[in-house]
Design an enzyme around this catalytic site. Sequence first.
Site, PDB file in Angstrom:
ATOM      1  N   ASP A  91       0.786  -1.190  -0.065  1.00 27.78           N
ATOM      2  CA  ASP A  91      -0.126   0.097  -0.059  1.00 27.78           C
ATOM      3  C   ASP A  91       1.006   1.076  -0.048  1.00 27.78           C
ATOM      4  O   ASP A  91       1.943   1.366   0.376  1.00 27.78           O
ATOM      5  CB  ASP A  91      -1.051  -0.101   1.209  1.00 27.78           C
ATOM      6  CG  ASP A  91      -2.349   0.867   1.137  1.00 27.78           C
ATOM      7  OD1 ASP A  91      -2.501   1.207   0.004  1.00 27.78           O
ATOM      8  OD2 ASP A  91      -2.938   1.359   1.955  1.00 27.78           O
ATOM      9  N   HIS A 143       2.553   3.610  -9.043  1.00 29.77           N
ATOM     10  CA  HIS A 143       2.326   2.231  -9.376  1.00 29.77           C
ATOM     11  C   HIS A 143       3.578   1.691 -10.242  1.00 29.77           C
ATOM     12  O   HIS A 143       4.114   0.821 -10.066  1.00 29.77           O
ATOM     13  CB  HIS A 143       1.231   1.714 -10.352  1.00 29.77           C
ATOM     14  CG  HIS A 143      -0.185   2.188  -9.497  1.00 29.77           C
ATOM     15  ND1 HIS A 143      -0.398   1.761  -8.024  1.00 29.77           N
ATOM     16  CD2 HIS A 143      -1.373   2.847  -9.812  1.00 29.77           C
ATOM     17  CE1 HIS A 143      -1.568   2.249  -7.580  1.00 29.77           C
ATOM     18  NE2 HIS A 143      -2.289   2.889  -8.642  1.00 29.77           N
ATOM     19  N   LEU A 182      11.180 -20.109  -5.277  1.00 31.83           N
ATOM     20  CA  LEU A 182      10.280 -19.277  -4.896  1.00 31.83           C
ATOM     21  C   LEU A 182       8.848 -19.475  -5.559  1.00 31.83           C
ATOM     22  O   LEU A 182       9.033 -19.262  -6.793  1.00 31.83           O
ATOM     23  CB  LEU A 182      10.650 -17.556  -4.509  1.00 31.83           C
ATOM     24  CG  LEU A 182       9.753 -16.879  -4.227  1.00 31.83           C
ATOM     25  CD1 LEU A 182       9.415 -16.945  -2.849  1.00 31.83           C
ATOM     26  CD2 LEU A 182      10.097 -15.346  -4.544  1.00 31.83           C
TER      27      LEU A 182
HETATM   28  C1  FPP Z   1      -1.887   0.357  -3.399  1.00 31.42           C
HETATM   29  O1  FPP Z   1      -1.511   1.550  -3.367  1.00 31.42           O
HETATM   30  C2  FPP Z   1      -1.308  -0.520  -4.621  1.00 31.42           C
HETATM   31  C3  FPP Z   1      -2.069  -1.140  -5.570  1.00 31.42           C
HETATM   32  C4  FPP Z   1      -3.552  -1.101  -5.377  1.00 31.42           C
HETATM   33  C5  FPP Z   1      -1.738  -1.575  -6.717  1.00 31.42           C
HETATM   34  C6  FPP Z   1      -0.185  -2.397  -6.432  1.00 31.42           C
HETATM   35  C7  FPP Z   1       0.330  -2.775  -7.658  1.00 31.42           C
HETATM   36  C8  FPP Z   1       1.618  -2.682  -8.048  1.00 31.42           C
HETATM   37  C9  FPP Z   1       2.852  -2.206  -6.996  1.00 31.42           C
HETATM   38  C10 FPP Z   1       2.085  -3.218  -9.337  1.00 31.42           C
HETATM   39  C11 FPP Z   1       2.207  -4.743  -9.116  1.00 31.42           C
HETATM   40  C12 FPP Z   1       3.072  -5.247 -10.432  1.00 31.42           C
HETATM   41  C13 FPP Z   1       3.074  -6.675 -10.409  1.00 31.42           C
HETATM   42  C14 FPP Z   1       3.983  -6.816 -11.519  1.00 31.42           C
HETATM   43  C15 FPP Z   1       2.639  -7.338  -9.378  1.00 31.42           C
HETATM   44  P1  FPP Z   1      -2.493   2.693  -3.494  1.00 31.42           P
HETATM   45  O2  FPP Z   1      -2.771   3.084  -4.978  1.00 31.42           O
HETATM   46  O3  FPP Z   1      -3.778   2.050  -2.659  1.00 31.42           O
HETATM   47  O4  FPP Z   1      -1.990   3.723  -2.580  1.00 31.42           O
HETATM   48  P2  FPP Z   1      -2.664   5.009  -1.683  1.00 31.42           P
HETATM   49  O5  FPP Z   1      -3.091   4.100  -0.581  1.00 31.42           O
HETATM   50  O6  FPP Z   1      -1.550   5.608  -1.436  1.00 31.42           O
HETATM   51  O7  FPP Z   1      -3.563   5.567  -2.480  1.00 31.42           O
END
Ligand code: FPP
Length: 255
Positions: free
Chosen positions: A22, A39, A133
């Site tokens: 997060d 992201h 893994l």
């Molecule tokens: C939360 O941050 C994150 C997500 C909803 C998406 C996570 C996805 C990635 C890191 C990419 C994954 C990639 C692969 C290859 C698996 P948020 O947007 O909820 O952040 P905030 O709480 O600050 O709004």
Amino acid sequence: MEKLIESIDRNRIPAHVAIIMDGNGRWAKSRGLDRSEGHVEGVNTVRRITEIASEIGVGCLTLYAFSTENWNRPQAEVDALMHLIGIAIERETPDLIRNNVRLRMIGDFGRMPEDARKRLQGCFDATSHCTGLVLNLALSYSGRWDIVEAARLLAADAAKGTIAPDDIDGNLLASRLSTASLPQQDPDLLIRTGGDLRVSNFLLWEIAYSEIEVTDKYWPDFSKEDFLQAILNYQKRERRFGKTSEQIAADGTNK
Ligand code: FPP
């Protein structure tokens, strides 16, 4: 980093680590960037943490990449995330193979856009022989969704007569969850970045006895050192599984 690695007890590496990644949006906002840039940076953290988890011998790493509820985000962000995930997985496939990492997923694969499905399937197939893994992505996943699916499967079996309602116990229900075929179903350790103290519909059944580590760091800032520190903290905990300290000491269940 070297010192941190050395202080880890190799006999007590968690077999399954799950992470709620997060804080991408807040990381981007704090730098005056668009959420999508958070992201993009988050993908670099996925690579880093996969590397270090593989290096220290974690068996399974489950990453909460997209929840059932995330479908309700603005369409442009959903599209960008789906595209990013597909592209990143395809791009990283040769490295995953080199590191003997097998990609798997839990969640509603059929709900993913076709393009992302194709790229993911390519990586599942290309890494299916890897024995190191297991990198398990939770995509279009939520814990309640999974439990409902399991209930449906059990009800169908009961209707067919292959099981009786009285046969249903915790083990049978767990066997119908999407996590059943992982090397270890229940995470030993659950890490959440971004500082919020909640579970957000992640692995609800499986985290019954998981140790929880929450860090204020946003996911793009989460480093290999932070991951190792979380493992060290985990190794200092006494896991009692509802028993007393004395019982645990006697039967050696603290892993
Ligand atoms: C939360 O941050 C994150 C997500 C909803 C998406 C996570 C996805 C990635 C890191 C990419 C994954 C990639 C692969 C290859 C698996 P948020 O947007 O909820 O952040 P905030 O709480 O600050 O709004």
